[in-house]
Scaffold this motif. Structure first.
Motif, PDB file in Angstrom:
ATOM      1  N   PRO A   1      -8.833 -11.849   9.320  1.00  0.00           N
ATOM      2  CA  PRO A   1      -8.768 -10.781   8.654  1.00  0.00           C
ATOM      3  C   PRO A   1      -9.254 -10.461   7.131  1.00  0.00           C
ATOM      4  N   ALA A   2      -9.414  -8.452   7.349  1.00  0.00           N
ATOM      5  CA  ALA A   2     -10.349  -7.769   5.786  1.00  0.00           C
ATOM      6  C   ALA A   2      -9.297  -8.037   4.685  1.00  0.00           C
ATOM      7  N   THR A   3      -9.534  -8.909   3.915  1.00  0.00           N
ATOM      8  CA  THR A   3      -7.978  -8.580   2.466  1.00  0.00           C
ATOM      9  C   THR A   3      -8.812  -8.041   1.099  1.00  0.00           C
ATOM     10  N   PHE A   4      -8.218  -6.972   0.585  1.00  0.00           N
ATOM     11  CA  PHE A   4      -9.055  -5.977  -0.397  1.00  0.00           C
ATOM     12  C   PHE A   4      -7.462  -5.686  -1.464  1.00  0.00           C
ATOM     13  N   ALA A   5      -7.963  -5.747  -2.421  1.00  0.00           N
ATOM     14  CA  ALA A   5      -7.194  -4.991  -4.052  1.00  0.00           C
ATOM     15  C   ALA A   5      -6.775  -4.168  -3.817  1.00  0.00           C
ATOM     16  N   ALA A   6      -5.522  -3.656  -3.442  1.00  0.00           N
ATOM     17  CA  ALA A   6      -5.030  -2.250  -3.356  1.00  0.00           C
ATOM     18  C   ALA A   6      -4.227  -1.820  -4.320  1.00  0.00           C
ATOM     19  N   THR A   7      -4.141  -0.329  -4.967  1.00  0.00           N
ATOM     20  CA  THR A   7      -3.171  -0.042  -5.381  1.00  0.00           C
ATOM     21  C   THR A   7      -2.221   0.027  -5.308  1.00  0.00           C
ATOM     22  N   PRO A   8      -0.590   0.716  -6.104  1.00  0.00           N
ATOM     23  CA  PRO A   8       0.242   0.273  -5.790  1.00  0.00           C
ATOM     24  C   PRO A   8       0.517   2.359  -4.533  1.00  0.00           C
ATOM     25  N   GLN A   9      -0.557   2.745  -4.564  1.00  0.00           N
ATOM     26  CA  GLN A   9      -0.259   3.796  -3.763  1.00  0.00           C
ATOM     27  C   GLN A   9      -0.385   3.770  -2.611  1.00  0.00           C
ATOM     28  N   GLU A  10      -1.404   3.088  -2.652  1.00  0.00           N
ATOM     29  CA  GLU A  10      -2.101   2.117  -0.945  1.00  0.00           C
ATOM     30  C   GLU A  10      -1.420   1.452  -0.602  1.00  0.00           C
TER      31      GLU A  10
END
Length: 703
Positions: free
Chosen positions: A567-576
């Motif tokens: 799985p590809a992970t990424f830092a997300a904003t609270p809205q995302e």
């Protein structure tokens, strides 16, 4: 002396803080209040013209004349033949918030007039020298009111009202410094009147500047004396007068009604798109507005037919119950708020999409046939009737089961199986040596089939323009196959092949004609009754495959997804993160699986099969951003179309692929019955017409 002493002294606080004089709260003078209001309502001379023309239209005027001097800075005069204002109401008309258009809250919530606040005249009078001359039909004479002195005296005038505004911003010189040149201000004034003229073909408009007539648009419609069709024709004439004949000739009529929303007007063809959005007019109940919902809906309808960043042209008129729209949200009333913006968005988008869907080849052929033939072609009319191609009849097959096998380019062959070919298993692998898309079968096989049983003539549209084969797979009656002897002769040398016959028994021309050659493996050259047609075969086939894939997905098929090994992970904003949790079902429909990995991290576990080689993080971010900004249905449709467009591009016939005459003619017939076949899904044109007149000009014939 210590060098740090000045800095320490500067850092020490002052012995006594500066004192400020407190000003008391008090009421502002009425004149200052009006000037503040004028700052919101009166931005430039065009703002004055807009407000005064609004009042004239509300008064029932059928002829409005605007006279300007120095671009409207020195003088603005608006004359109308409306109902007029009685003598005793003239002084009241100049008071702030005095109006005859609303009386209570219910009237405000169902505004059906152009103006309603009653502050325009008072605001204009506070920053200019204004005079008001008016006479109702029941009054013996007109009366002139000077706004500065309040003097009211008799004057001569026919029924109607004249408002004269001199020396705009004379009492606020600072505002006058922000005005542009006279030519620029004049252009803005003309544009303001133009917006009114486009909405009211039943009213005549004239604009004078420095004593010279600049623009004039005569009334093209008389209410109560014409039917609905006459009203549409009158609107088309007004659009032609105001925006030019090219706007009407390069646009299609829009007529759509769904629920409480009715959308009419004209939508420009993709070929007429401009680099600037200066020919986009939206009206709500006759009022020109700039609304993000309407603009986005119109733009969405052009998504897969416009190339690059071109801007479409259109004039759209939305009619809706006044109670369902709030016009009291902007000082200049140029913005509105809909009670249900989604229903309006869908109505406008579907209206424009349906108008642009019909292929234009048939319409252009009909228009050319109605025109008188040129001298160079009058004697050769029969020569330009192409014969019917000898090809199999193509039909829509059962939907490809994307959920079982995913998107595979070779599966597109199932979309092009000829009638009579085995189709029990539409997912069967194509035979070895078969090209992508059964339509483009090797010519050797086509020749063998022709000698054994004789191919049939392709289904063609009937005289009404309806496609011979619908998405439901219904098969039209087949045209009788030619004799065995005729199938062995080359198509170009087969004069016995019949020209298609319409329902009225008269011969009808195929809009795109017959294929005669292939140029460098890229273009198809065809001849029709008007001259020569050049077709980009890849772009044309791409659109055909794309539309069929859309139809099959609409029938219930899901976009297949491919799980990621890691799985590809990424830092997300609270809205995302919130959008991913709320729209999990929508993401699954698109073939995406995005789940929270931690409170601030998202993980992409699956992506659409056709986009497996792309960047999963960028794909997830873009889809989440769309879901957060727009309606989920719109996002799903847009993302789905992008995926299907990628599939169609890979599945379409490539350049340098040699086609037989039969294959080329089959493609032309499919183009004539496929929606939006004039552009590929990237917005590039699929065909171009060269008339005999244009060809004659190239060779200087007749000169």
């Amino acid at each position: 002396m210590n060098d740090t002493t000045p800095f320490l002294a500067a850092a020490q606080p002052a012995s006594s803080p500066p004192t400020t004089t407190r000003r008391p709260i008090r009421d502002l003078p009425d004149e200052l209040i009006s000037q503040i209001a004028a700052g919101e309502v009166v931005e430039r001379p065009a703002s004055v013209v807009r407000e005064l023309v609004d009042n004239a239209l509300d008064a029932g005027a059928t002829q409005i004349t605007v006279r300007l001097s120095a671009g409207g800075v020195r003088l603005i005069t608006v004359e109308d033949d409306g109902g007029g204002i009685p003598q005793e109401e003239l002084p009241v008309a100049l008071r702030r918030h005095a109006t005859s258009k609303i009386t209570n809250l219910n009237d405000l919530e169902t505004v059906a007039t152009m103006g309603f606040r009653g502050e325009a005249l008072a605001a204009i009078a506070s920053v200019s020298e204004m005079a008001l001359l008016s006479r109702p039909a029941a009054q013996a004479s007109a009366f002139l009111l000077d706004a500065r002195s309040g003097e009211l005296r008799p004057a001569a005038r026919s029924t109607g009202t004249t408002v004269e505004v001199k020396e705009l911003f004379f009492s606020t010189p600072a505002r006058r410094k922000f005005l542009k040149t006279d030519a620029t201000e004049l252009a803005h004034c003309i544009e303001s009147v133009r917006r009114h003229a486009l909405a009211r073909p039943d009213v005549g408009f004239a604009i004078w500047h420095e004593g010279k007539l600049v623009e004039q648009w005569r009334a093209t419609f008389v209410p109560g004396q014409s039917d609905v069709q006459d009203a549409h024709d009158a609107l088309a004439r007004r659009l032609s007068d105001v925006l030019g004949e090219d706007f009407v000739t390069q646009s299609v009529a829009v007529q759509h009604r769904v629920g409480p929303v009715t959308v009419t007007g004209r939508a420009g063809l993709p070929d007429a798109a401009r680099s600037r959005p200066d020919h986009q007019y939206c009206y709500v109940n006759g009022r020109f507005v700039r609304d993000k919902v309407l603009t986005h809906a119109a733009r969405s309808a052009y998504e897969d037919v416009l190339h690059g960043h071109k801007q479409p042209i259109y004039a759209l008129y939305v009619e809706i119950d006044p109670a369902r729209v709030d016009v009291n949200v902007h000082p200049t009333k140029i913005e509105v708020r809909f009670r249900d913006s989604r229903e309006v968005h869908q109505a406008v988008r579907h209206a424009v999409e349906n108008a642009l869907a019909a292929p234009r080849a048939a319409a252009l052929a009909a228009a050319a046939a109605a025109a008188a033939p040129s001298p160079s072609t009058a004697g050769d009319a029969e020569h330009f009737k192409p014969q019917a191609p000898q090809t199999p009849v193509w039909k829509a097959q059962a939907a490809i089961k994307f959920e079982e096998r995913g998107h595979r380019v070779e599966d597109l062959a199932a979309l092009w199986a000829p009638r009579g070919a085995p189709s029990a298993n539409p997912m069967a692998e194509p035979a070895s040596g078969a090209a992508v898309g059964g339509l483009w079968a090797p010519s050797a096989q086509a020749g063998a089939s022709a000698t054994s049983s004789g191919p049939t003539t392709p289904a063609i549209p009937d005289a009404s323009g309806a496609p011979a084969t619908g998405w439901d797979g219904a098969q039209p009656a087949e045209v009788a196959a030619p004799s065995a002897a005729s199938t062995t002769a080359p198509l170009a040398n087969n004069p016995s092949t019949a020209w298609p016959v319409g329902r009225d028994g008269q011969e009808t021309a195929w809009p795109l004609g017959k294929a005669v050659a292939q140029l460098h493996g890229v273009y198809i050259l065809a001849e029709n009754a008007q001259g020569m047609v050049v077709v980009d075969m890849h772009a044309a086939h791409e659109r055909i495959v794309y539309e069929r894939l859309k139809a099959q997905v609409d029938s219930g098929a899901r976009i297949a997804s491919q799980p990621l090994l890691i799985p590809a992970t990424f830092a997300a904003t609270p809205q995302e993160v919130a959008t991913a949790e709320e729209s999990a079902e929508v993401l699954a429909t698109l073939g995406l699986e995005v789940v929270p990995f931690s409170p601030k991290t998202l993980a992409v576990r699956a992506v659409p099969t056709t986009l497996a080689q792309g960047d999963p993080v960028e794909l997830a971010r873009s889809v989440l951003a769309e879901l957060a900004a727009h309606d989920a249905t719109t996002v799903v449709q847009r993302a789905r179309n992008e995926i299907l467009g990628t599939m169609a591009c890979h599945g379409a016939v490539r350049a340098n692929r040699k086609l037989t005459i039969d294959e080329m003619n089959a493609l032309l017939r499919q183009m004539e019955t496929t929606d939006r076949s004039d552009q590929c899904n990237h917005g590039r044109p699929t065909w171009r017409q060269l008339s005999m007149k244009e060809l004659d000009a190239l060779f200087l014939r007749g000169r």
